[in-house]
Design a protein around this motif. Structure first.
Motif, PDB file in Angstrom:
ATOM      1  N   PHE A  47       5.716 -14.021  11.238  1.00  0.00           N
ATOM      2  CA  PHE A  47       4.666 -13.728  10.283  1.00  0.00           C
ATOM      3  C   PHE A  47       4.656 -12.242   9.942  1.00  0.00           C
ATOM      4  O   PHE A  47       4.735 -11.386  10.817  1.00  0.00           O
ATOM      5  CB  PHE A  47       3.332 -14.140  10.902  1.00  0.00           C
ATOM      6  N   ASN A  48       4.591 -11.920   8.667  1.00  0.00           N
ATOM      7  CA  ASN A  48       4.463 -10.528   8.209  1.00  0.00           C
ATOM      8  C   ASN A  48       3.067 -10.373   7.630  1.00  0.00           C
ATOM      9  O   ASN A  48       2.787 -10.837   6.537  1.00  0.00           O
ATOM     10  CB  ASN A  48       5.523 -10.204   7.160  1.00  0.00           C
ATOM     11  N   LEU A  49       2.188  -9.720   8.360  1.00  0.00           N
ATOM     12  CA  LEU A  49       0.784  -9.648   7.951  1.00  0.00           C
ATOM     13  C   LEU A  49       0.567  -8.891   6.660  1.00  0.00           C
ATOM     14  O   LEU A  49      -0.447  -9.044   6.015  1.00  0.00           O
ATOM     15  CB  LEU A  49      -0.080  -9.055   9.069  1.00  0.00           C
ATOM     16  N   ARG A  50       1.518  -8.107   6.234  1.00  0.00           N
ATOM     17  CA  ARG A  50       1.361  -7.377   4.961  1.00  0.00           C
ATOM     18  C   ARG A  50       1.716  -8.233   3.750  1.00  0.00           C
ATOM     19  O   ARG A  50       1.310  -7.938   2.654  1.00  0.00           O
ATOM     20  CB  ARG A  50       2.229  -6.126   4.976  1.00  0.00           C
ATOM     21  N   ARG A  51       2.496  -9.293   3.957  1.00  0.00           N
ATOM     22  CA  ARG A  51       2.946 -10.107   2.834  1.00  0.00           C
ATOM     23  C   ARG A  51       2.424 -11.529   2.838  1.00  0.00           C
ATOM     24  O   ARG A  51       2.495 -12.219   1.838  1.00  0.00           O
ATOM     25  CB  ARG A  51       4.477 -10.160   2.822  1.00  0.00           C
ATOM     26  N   GLU A  52       1.945 -11.989   3.982  1.00  0.00           N
ATOM     27  CA  GLU A  52       1.555 -13.390   4.110  1.00  0.00           C
ATOM     28  C   GLU A  52       0.096 -13.525   4.544  1.00  0.00           C
ATOM     29  O   GLU A  52      -0.442 -12.645   5.185  1.00  0.00           O
ATOM     30  CB  GLU A  52       2.469 -14.076   5.132  1.00  0.00           C
ATOM     31  N   GLN A  53      -0.494 -14.644   4.179  1.00  0.00           N
ATOM     32  CA  GLN A  53      -1.894 -14.907   4.565  1.00  0.00           C
ATOM     33  C   GLN A  53      -1.939 -16.000   5.587  1.00  0.00           C
ATOM     34  O   GLN A  53      -1.115 -16.857   5.646  1.00  0.00           O
ATOM     35  CB  GLN A  53      -2.692 -15.305   3.333  1.00  0.00           C
TER      36      GLN A  53
END
Length: 53
Positions: A47-53
C-alpha cells in the motif's frame, strides 16, 4: 524513515518516496515491493498511502 520504493528498485531519497515507519515495519519490509498471499499465490503490491485510499 522508509523508502516506499527502495533505492535498489530505482527509488530516490526524495520526500515523495519516503514514509514514516515503525521499527518493526522498517526491519521487516526490507527492499520488498509486495508480498504473496500464500492461500491463493497472488502477489500483492504494498500500500502506498500517498497514492491509494
Amino acid at each position: 524513515m522508509e523508502h516506499i520504493i527502495s533505492i535498489k528498485h530505482g527509488g530516490q531519497t526524495i520526500a515523495e518516496n519516503l514514509a514514516y515507519a515503525c521499527a518493526f515495519c522498517h526491519l521487516n519490509k526490507g527492499s520488498d515491493l509486495g508480498s504473496i498471499i500464500w492461500r491463493t499465490g497472488e502477489l500483492i503490491r504494498f500500500f502506498n498511502l500517498r497514492r491509494e485510499q
